[in-house]
Design a protein around this motif. Structure first.
Motif, PDB file in Angstrom:
ATOM      1  N   SER A  69       0.809  -1.222   0.000  1.00 31.85           N
ATOM      2  CA  SER A  69       0.000   0.000   0.000  1.00 31.85           C
ATOM      3  C   SER A  69       0.843   1.274   0.000  1.00 31.85           C
ATOM      4  O   SER A  69       0.300   2.372  -0.102  1.00 31.85           O
ATOM      5  CB  SER A  69      -0.928   0.016   1.227  1.00 31.85           C
ATOM      6  OG  SER A  69      -0.176   0.106   2.429  1.00 31.85           O
ATOM      7  N   ALA A 111      -5.853   5.829  -4.348  1.00 27.50           N
ATOM      8  CA  ALA A 111      -5.429   5.002  -3.215  1.00 27.50           C
ATOM      9  C   ALA A 111      -6.517   4.924  -2.153  1.00 27.50           C
ATOM     10  O   ALA A 111      -6.738   3.870  -1.548  1.00 27.50           O
ATOM     11  CB  ALA A 111      -4.142   5.559  -2.616  1.00 27.50           C
ATOM     12  N   LYS A 161      -9.082   2.522  -3.217  1.00 27.31           N
ATOM     13  CA  LYS A 161      -8.619   1.138  -3.120  1.00 27.31           C
ATOM     14  C   LYS A 161      -8.495   0.651  -1.689  1.00 27.31           C
ATOM     15  O   LYS A 161      -8.923  -0.448  -1.350  1.00 27.31           O
ATOM     16  CB  LYS A 161      -7.265   1.006  -3.827  1.00 27.31           C
ATOM     17  CG  LYS A 161      -6.682  -0.403  -3.789  1.00 27.31           C
ATOM     18  CD  LYS A 161      -5.357  -0.462  -4.536  1.00 27.31           C
ATOM     19  CE  LYS A 161      -4.772  -1.869  -4.509  1.00 27.31           C
ATOM     20  NZ  LYS A 161      -3.467  -1.941  -5.234  1.00 27.31           N
ATOM     21  N   HIS A 162      -7.891   1.491  -0.818  1.00 28.43           N
ATOM     22  CA  HIS A 162      -7.562   1.041   0.534  1.00 28.43           C
ATOM     23  C   HIS A 162      -8.474   1.595   1.624  1.00 28.43           C
ATOM     24  O   HIS A 162      -8.465   1.093   2.745  1.00 28.43           O
ATOM     25  CB  HIS A 162      -6.117   1.428   0.868  1.00 28.43           C
ATOM     26  CG  HIS A 162      -5.098   0.797  -0.021  1.00 28.43           C
ATOM     27  ND1 HIS A 162      -4.807  -0.544   0.006  1.00 28.43           N
ATOM     28  CD2 HIS A 162      -4.284   1.337  -0.975  1.00 28.43           C
ATOM     29  CE1 HIS A 162      -3.848  -0.808  -0.889  1.00 28.43           C
ATOM     30  NE2 HIS A 162      -3.524   0.314  -1.494  1.00 28.43           N
ATOM     31  N   LEU A 171      -6.141   5.697   5.230  1.00 28.05           N
ATOM     32  CA  LEU A 171      -4.703   5.768   4.988  1.00 28.05           C
ATOM     33  C   LEU A 171      -4.018   6.658   6.017  1.00 28.05           C
ATOM     34  O   LEU A 171      -4.650   7.530   6.615  1.00 28.05           O
ATOM     35  CB  LEU A 171      -4.415   6.353   3.597  1.00 28.05           C
ATOM     36  CG  LEU A 171      -4.908   5.623   2.355  1.00 28.05           C
ATOM     37  CD1 LEU A 171      -4.718   6.508   1.136  1.00 28.05           C
ATOM     38  CD2 LEU A 171      -4.190   4.301   2.169  1.00 28.05           C
ATOM     39  N   TRP A 193       1.846   7.750   1.185  1.00 27.69           N
ATOM     40  CA  TRP A 193       0.861   7.163   2.106  1.00 27.69           C
ATOM     41  C   TRP A 193       1.078   5.673   2.268  1.00 27.69           C
ATOM     42  O   TRP A 193       1.804   5.030   1.518  1.00 27.69           O
ATOM     43  CB  TRP A 193      -0.552   7.426   1.600  1.00 27.69           C
ATOM     44  CG  TRP A 193      -0.759   7.047   0.166  1.00 27.69           C
ATOM     45  CD1 TRP A 193      -1.004   5.814  -0.354  1.00 27.69           C
ATOM     46  CD2 TRP A 193      -0.686   7.941  -0.954  1.00 27.69           C
ATOM     47  NE1 TRP A 193      -1.094   5.873  -1.717  1.00 27.69           N
ATOM     48  CE2 TRP A 193      -0.913   7.153  -2.113  1.00 27.69           C
ATOM     49  CE3 TRP A 193      -0.460   9.311  -1.089  1.00 27.69           C
ATOM     50  CZ2 TRP A 193      -0.920   7.706  -3.398  1.00 27.69           C
ATOM     51  CZ3 TRP A 193      -0.464   9.863  -2.363  1.00 27.69           C
ATOM     52  CH2 TRP A 193      -0.705   9.068  -3.497  1.00 27.69           C
ATOM     53  N   LYS A 247      -1.383   2.235   4.134  1.00 27.09           N
ATOM     54  CA  LYS A 247      -2.672   1.901   4.731  1.00 27.09           C
ATOM     55  C   LYS A 247      -2.570   1.876   6.241  1.00 27.09           C
ATOM     56  O   LYS A 247      -1.517   1.583   6.795  1.00 27.09           O
ATOM     57  CB  LYS A 247      -3.173   0.550   4.204  1.00 27.09           C
ATOM     58  CG  LYS A 247      -2.341  -0.653   4.608  1.00 27.09           C
ATOM     59  CD  LYS A 247      -2.858  -1.922   3.961  1.00 27.09           C
ATOM     60  CE  LYS A 247      -1.980  -3.126   4.335  1.00 27.09           C
ATOM     61  NZ  LYS A 247      -2.436  -4.357   3.654  1.00 27.09           N
ATOM     62  N   LYS A 248      -3.691   2.191   6.892  1.00 31.73           N
ATOM     63  CA  LYS A 248      -3.715   2.157   8.358  1.00 31.73           C
ATOM     64  C   LYS A 248      -3.674   0.716   8.842  1.00 31.73           C
ATOM     65  O   LYS A 248      -4.223  -0.176   8.203  1.00 31.73           O
ATOM     66  CB  LYS A 248      -4.998   2.831   8.875  1.00 31.73           C
ATOM     67  CG  LYS A 248      -4.999   4.342   8.737  1.00 31.73           C
ATOM     68  CD  LYS A 248      -6.249   4.911   9.368  1.00 31.73           C
ATOM     69  CE  LYS A 248      -6.322   6.422   9.187  1.00 31.73           C
ATOM     70  NZ  LYS A 248      -7.579   6.990   9.726  1.00 31.73           N
TER      71      LYS A 248
END
Length: 280
Positions: A153, A219, A222-223, A226, A277, A279-280
């Motif tokens: 990510s 992004a 998608k994710h 973030l 970035w 992802k979390k």
């Protein structure tokens, strides 16, 4: 098991962050007209840009010696079972390889070296994630697995004012620098396969910022949630303004403002901006 977290100065974590996350830092150095400075220790980012503006000689950067890594690892080995050491991309610096060599030289502590394949606060994201896990008792292997999972990510985009810095520092080919200068473009760069490569050539800075935001929007789609950072090379007001507009537009993204210090700033030049970035 107790796991220590080590990084280098190019993560540009603040002193408060390093203390809060219990992160140990090894500095890289910058040579300004014959005087060496350990970044984040001997010289601040703003002092660096002031000193090199108009300087007769182009600054040079130096990675830490293997001995510095060995010394820190041996000291940490007295209190920790394992070390996870996280460094800027091996494609633009030998720092990671120095950490690997040092890890093989120390005894009594297992050293896991992680190549972030990026730099600056994007590297810092990995460091903070590792530190959070270490504080919960995670092993070095567990931390490394998590960091490698996050790589899918990770994305980053860099807008530079002058490609000559990257070309003179050996981080971008002379041909790419020449083309950028002739067209008077604001190139967007990115890390790919551990090195800095052109992403797109954009005519104006405003359009370049907008193009990077388009990548962020993709992004987010998608994710979802973030962690993102806006990074600047001595243009904090512009970066802060951009981040403020991004925060309003992307409520699922947590933004952090950061900076390019002396070592990375040497190669990007004053006025560079970036966003990246994970992802979390």
């Amino acid at each position: 098991m107790k796991t220590a977290i080590v990084t280098d100065s190019t993560a540009y974590l603040t002193l408060e962050e390093r203390n809060s996350y219990n992160v140990h830092m090894i500095p890289l150095s910058v040579n300004i007209e014959g005087t060496f400075y350990d970044e984040e220790i001997d010289i601040t980012a703003s002092e660096f840009y002031d000193r090199v503006r108009g300087a007769a000689e182009f600054p040079k950067t130096t990675q830490p010696s293997v001995g510095k890594f060995v010394e820190l690892y041996e000291t940490l080995g007295k209190d920790y079972d394992e070390i996870v050491t996280i460094h800027l991309s091996s494609g633009i610096s030998g720092t990671f390889q120095g950490a690997v060599q040092a890890g093989a030289m120390v005894e009594g502590v297992d050293v896991h070296a992680f190549d972030s394949e990026v730099a600056a606060y994007l590297q810092g994201f990995y460091v903070k994630e590792a530190a959070k896990l270490a504080s919960k008792g995670a092993s070095g292997e567990q931390i490394m697995t998590h960091l490698n999972d996050l790589k899918d990510s990770m994305d980053d985009y860099i807008i530079v004012d002058d490609l000559q810095h990257l070309q003179r520092g050996g981080r971008l080919s002379a041909a790419a620098a020449l083309i950028g200068g002739l067209l008077q473009v604001k190139p967007i760069l990115t890390f790919q396969n551990k090195v800095i490569v052109p992403f797109e050539k954009i005519r104006t800075r405003k359009k370049a910022l907008r193009r990077v935001e388009e990548q962020l929007a993709s992004a987010v789609e998608k994710h979802g949630a973030l962690q993102a950072t806006v990074i600047h090379a001595n243009c904090e007001d512009e970066a802060r303004e951009w981040m403020k507009s991004l925060e309003a537009a992307y409520p699922t993204v947590d933004f952090t403002l950061s900076y390019f210090g002396p070592v990375i700033g040497t190669h990007l030049g004053e006025g560079a901006m970036a966003m990246g970035w994970i992802k979390k």
